[in-house]
Scaffold this motif. Structure first.
Motif, PDB file in Angstrom:
ATOM      1  N   VAL A   8     -11.968  21.473  -4.457  1.00  0.00           N
ATOM      2  CA  VAL A   8     -12.927  21.600  -3.314  1.00  0.00           C
ATOM      3  C   VAL A   8     -12.592  23.431  -2.553  1.00  0.00           C
ATOM      4  O   VAL A   8     -11.311  22.705  -2.143  1.00  0.00           O
ATOM      5  N   MET A   9     -12.991  24.096  -2.002  1.00  0.00           N
ATOM      6  CA  MET A   9     -12.984  25.256  -1.590  1.00  0.00           C
ATOM      7  C   MET A   9     -14.074  25.320  -0.079  1.00  0.00           C
ATOM      8  O   MET A   9     -15.083  24.997  -0.987  1.00  0.00           O
ATOM      9  N   ARG A  10     -13.580  25.450   0.930  1.00  0.00           N
ATOM     10  CA  ARG A  10     -14.379  25.868   1.398  1.00  0.00           C
ATOM     11  C   ARG A  10     -14.914  27.783   1.385  1.00  0.00           C
ATOM     12  O   ARG A  10     -14.700  28.335   1.458  1.00  0.00           O
ATOM     13  N   ASP A  15     -18.016  25.570   8.415  1.00  0.00           N
ATOM     14  CA  ASP A  15     -17.683  24.905   8.995  1.00  0.00           C
ATOM     15  C   ASP A  15     -16.358  23.523   8.498  1.00  0.00           C
ATOM     16  O   ASP A  15     -17.016  22.639   7.537  1.00  0.00           O
ATOM     17  N   PRO A  16     -15.883  23.873   8.989  1.00  0.00           N
ATOM     18  CA  PRO A  16     -14.127  23.059   8.525  1.00  0.00           C
ATOM     19  C   PRO A  16     -14.195  21.283   8.439  1.00  0.00           C
ATOM     20  O   PRO A  16     -13.285  20.907   8.241  1.00  0.00           O
ATOM     21  N   ALA A  35     -25.542  19.704   4.527  1.00  0.00           N
ATOM     22  CA  ALA A  35     -25.851  21.540   5.055  1.00  0.00           C
ATOM     23  C   ALA A  35     -25.209  21.745   5.876  1.00  0.00           C
ATOM     24  O   ALA A  35     -24.596  21.155   6.630  1.00  0.00           O
ATOM     25  N   ASP A  36     -24.426  22.943   5.316  1.00  0.00           N
ATOM     26  CA  ASP A  36     -24.108  23.899   6.591  1.00  0.00           C
ATOM     27  C   ASP A  36     -23.897  25.046   6.984  1.00  0.00           C
ATOM     28  O   ASP A  36     -24.560  25.787   6.426  1.00  0.00           O
ATOM     29  N   LEU A  51     -33.029  27.080  -0.330  1.00  0.00           N
ATOM     30  CA  LEU A  51     -31.537  27.059  -0.725  1.00  0.00           C
ATOM     31  C   LEU A  51     -30.977  26.787   0.420  1.00  0.00           C
ATOM     32  O   LEU A  51     -30.416  27.757   0.819  1.00  0.00           O
ATOM     33  N   VAL A  52     -30.152  25.828   0.203  1.00  0.00           N
ATOM     34  CA  VAL A  52     -29.565  25.543   1.338  1.00  0.00           C
ATOM     35  C   VAL A  52     -27.918  25.291   1.567  1.00  0.00           C
ATOM     36  O   VAL A  52     -27.400  24.409   0.557  1.00  0.00           O
ATOM     37  N   PRO A  53     -27.581  25.932   1.581  1.00  0.00           N
ATOM     38  CA  PRO A  53     -25.847  26.134   0.797  1.00  0.00           C
ATOM     39  C   PRO A  53     -25.436  24.972   1.953  1.00  0.00           C
ATOM     40  O   PRO A  53     -26.015  24.132   2.754  1.00  0.00           O
ATOM     41  N   THR A  54     -23.987  24.456   1.544  1.00  0.00           N
ATOM     42  CA  THR A  54     -22.893  23.477   1.866  1.00  0.00           C
ATOM     43  C   THR A  54     -21.917  24.212   2.272  1.00  0.00           C
ATOM     44  O   THR A  54     -20.849  23.156   2.658  1.00  0.00           O
ATOM     45  N   GLY A  55     -21.494  25.242   2.402  1.00  0.00           N
ATOM     46  CA  GLY A  55     -20.422  25.944   2.533  1.00  0.00           C
ATOM     47  C   GLY A  55     -19.043  25.639   1.537  1.00  0.00           C
ATOM     48  O   GLY A  55     -17.844  26.424   2.014  1.00  0.00           O
TER      49      GLY A  55
END
Length: 152
Positions: A8-10, A15-16, A35-36, A51-55
């Protein structure tokens, strides 16, 4: 149980502080995706598809897929579900991981930053070889479908 690792990468600007996908119980099949939303909320009006981002970006091992599935509580209580359920993330995809949510409910639904919005199930994949045929074998069901076996 096999040790399958999902790298996994952000995304840049993600948001870390948000947890990586995680299982809520020892017997859970799906890891929750969050959700991010860059600290903001997002409203899904009735009928909206967004479309909801996860980051996140993921690397899924060859021979597996990530199935993005609805969370049953969101579906039952609010009518919010994954529009393309289950969504498939292929092992060779490296782009941003987003969740296509739809509000089938009657009220607006507010998604909070960091809220658990879907679950990810890792499943094996078999690629078949499709071959043109002149005939297909007989079966008891034949061409019956779409409720042909009844309701009960």
């Amino acid at each position: 149980m096999p040790d399958i690792r999902i790298l996994v990468m952000r995304d840049e600007g993600a948001d870390p502080a948000l947890p990586l996908p995680d299982y809520q119980t020892a017997g859970a099949a799906g890891a929750d995706l969050r959700a991010d939303l860059a600290g903001r909320d997002l409203t899904l009006e009735p009928g909206d598809v967004k479309l909801v981002p996860t980051g996140l970006r993921v690397e899924i091992p060859h021979g597996f897929e990530m199935q993005v599935r609805p969370r049953s509580g969101l579906a039952l209580k609010y009518g919010v579900t994954v529009a393309n359920a289950p969504g498939t993330v292929d092992s060779d995809y490296r782009g941003p991981l987003g969740v296509i949510l739809v509000n089938l409910g009657r009220e607006p639904f507010v998604i909070a930053h960091g809220e658990r919005i879907a679950q990810a199930v890792i499943a094996p994949v078999v690629q078949a070889r499709y071959v043109m045929a002149e005939t297909l074998s007989e079966s008891d069901r034949a061409s019956g479908g779409f409720g042909s076996t009844g309701r009960s």
